[in-house]
Write an enzyme that holds these catalytic residues in place. Sequence first.
Site, short mmCIF file in Angstrom:
data_model
loop_
_atom_site.label_atom_id
_atom_site.label_comp_id
_atom_site.label_asym_id
_atom_site.label_seq_id
_atom_site.Cartn_x
_atom_site.Cartn_y
_atom_site.Cartn_z
N GLY A 20 -6.51 -1.07 18.15
CA GLY A 20 -5.71 -0.81 16.96
C GLY A 20 -5.59 0.67 16.61
O GLY A 20 -5.37 1.51 17.49
N ASP A 66 -22.75 -1.08 15.28
CA ASP A 66 -22.44 -1.92 14.12
C ASP A 66 -22.42 -0.97 12.94
O ASP A 66 -23.46 -0.45 12.51
CB ASP A 66 -23.52 -2.99 13.94
N TYR A 157 -10.09 -7.69 0.41
CA TYR A 157 -9.51 -6.56 1.12
C TYR A 157 -9.02 -5.50 0.13
O TYR A 157 -9.26 -4.30 0.31
CB TYR A 157 -8.37 -7.05 2.01
N LYS A 161 -10.53 -1.68 0.02
CA LYS A 161 -9.69 -0.53 0.32
C LYS A 161 -9.45 0.34 -0.91
O LYS A 161 -9.31 1.56 -0.80
CB LYS A 161 -8.37 -0.99 0.93
N ILE A 192 0.63 -2.38 9.90
CA ILE A 192 0.76 -1.79 11.23
C ILE A 192 0.49 -2.88 12.26
O ILE A 192 -0.43 -3.69 12.10
CB ILE A 192 -0.26 -0.63 11.41
N THR A 194 -1.16 -4.24 14.79
CA THR A 194 -2.43 -4.11 15.49
C THR A 194 -2.98 -5.51 15.79
O THR A 194 -2.51 -6.50 15.22
CB THR A 194 -3.46 -3.36 14.62
N PRO A 195 -4.00 -5.61 16.63
CA PRO A 195 -4.62 -6.92 16.87
C PRO A 195 -5.14 -7.57 15.60
O PRO A 195 -5.13 -8.80 15.49
CB PRO A 195 -5.76 -6.58 17.84
N GLN A 258 8.07 0.71 -3.86
CA GLN A 258 8.86 -0.33 -4.52
C GLN A 258 8.34 -0.64 -5.92
O GLN A 258 7.14 -0.61 -6.16
CB GLN A 258 8.83 -1.61 -3.66
#
Length: 258
Positions: A20, A66, A157, A161, A192, A194-195, A258
């Site tokens: 990623g 880790d 999440y 973040k 994005i 990414t995996p 937006q």
Amino acid sequence: MASNGRVAGKVALITGGGKGLGEATAHLLAREGAKIAVSDLDTKAGKAVAAAINKAGGEAIFIQQDVTDETRWPKVIAQVKKKLGGLHVLVNSAGIAIFGSAEDTPLDDWRNVLSVNLDAVYLGTQHGIKAMKDGVGSIINISSAMGLVADANLAAYNASKGGVRLFSKSAALHCGQSGYKVRVNSVHPGYIWTPMVSGALATIGDVDEGRKTLDAKHPIGYVGEPNDVAYGILYLASDESKFVTGSELVIDGGYTAQ
């Protein structure tokens, strides 16, 4: 590899560097002259990235890590310094996402997301400051557009973040007030490809249809690619951004406009 690139002579440690955003960043910084330490929990993926950089003429090592394990951080940084000769850039890129609202997110999921996305950034930043405070350094913490605006189904999440954003500012102020030449900034990507994103879509439905839905969320009309973010990280890693600290670089295709 570039001997006079934008980060020539620098050593960069990139967590989550096996795939990623971390993978794209590792390759780009290597092409621009940096020595790279790829850190990842996934040994196979991390070794593959380091091997590809070396094959292309760069210099890279892999270190299994880790990022939530506090005891590993000083050992990892010591290994980077010993094998690559220093540490000038730390990119805290490792992260996970688990769907769930404020009402239905299990506590274990909440703790898991915050551990990887926020606790590990705190640990990396703390140990990165200690390692770089006698020199010049740049710490780049990967947050998200979801650290600026919310989604009803990304409670943990969002919290993690958003925490990265303000923690990075606090760390930047600390470094400045302490007289350290260590800059700390956060990067806020939109969706994005990414995996992690494609994998999350696979758990809830059709991936192709999911991508179309994500494309439509961005005024620019499409989701981003890893290099779109990697070039922003390159700027923050380079001396071009020597006056930038405590800032947030938003790379989101207009999502948060937006």
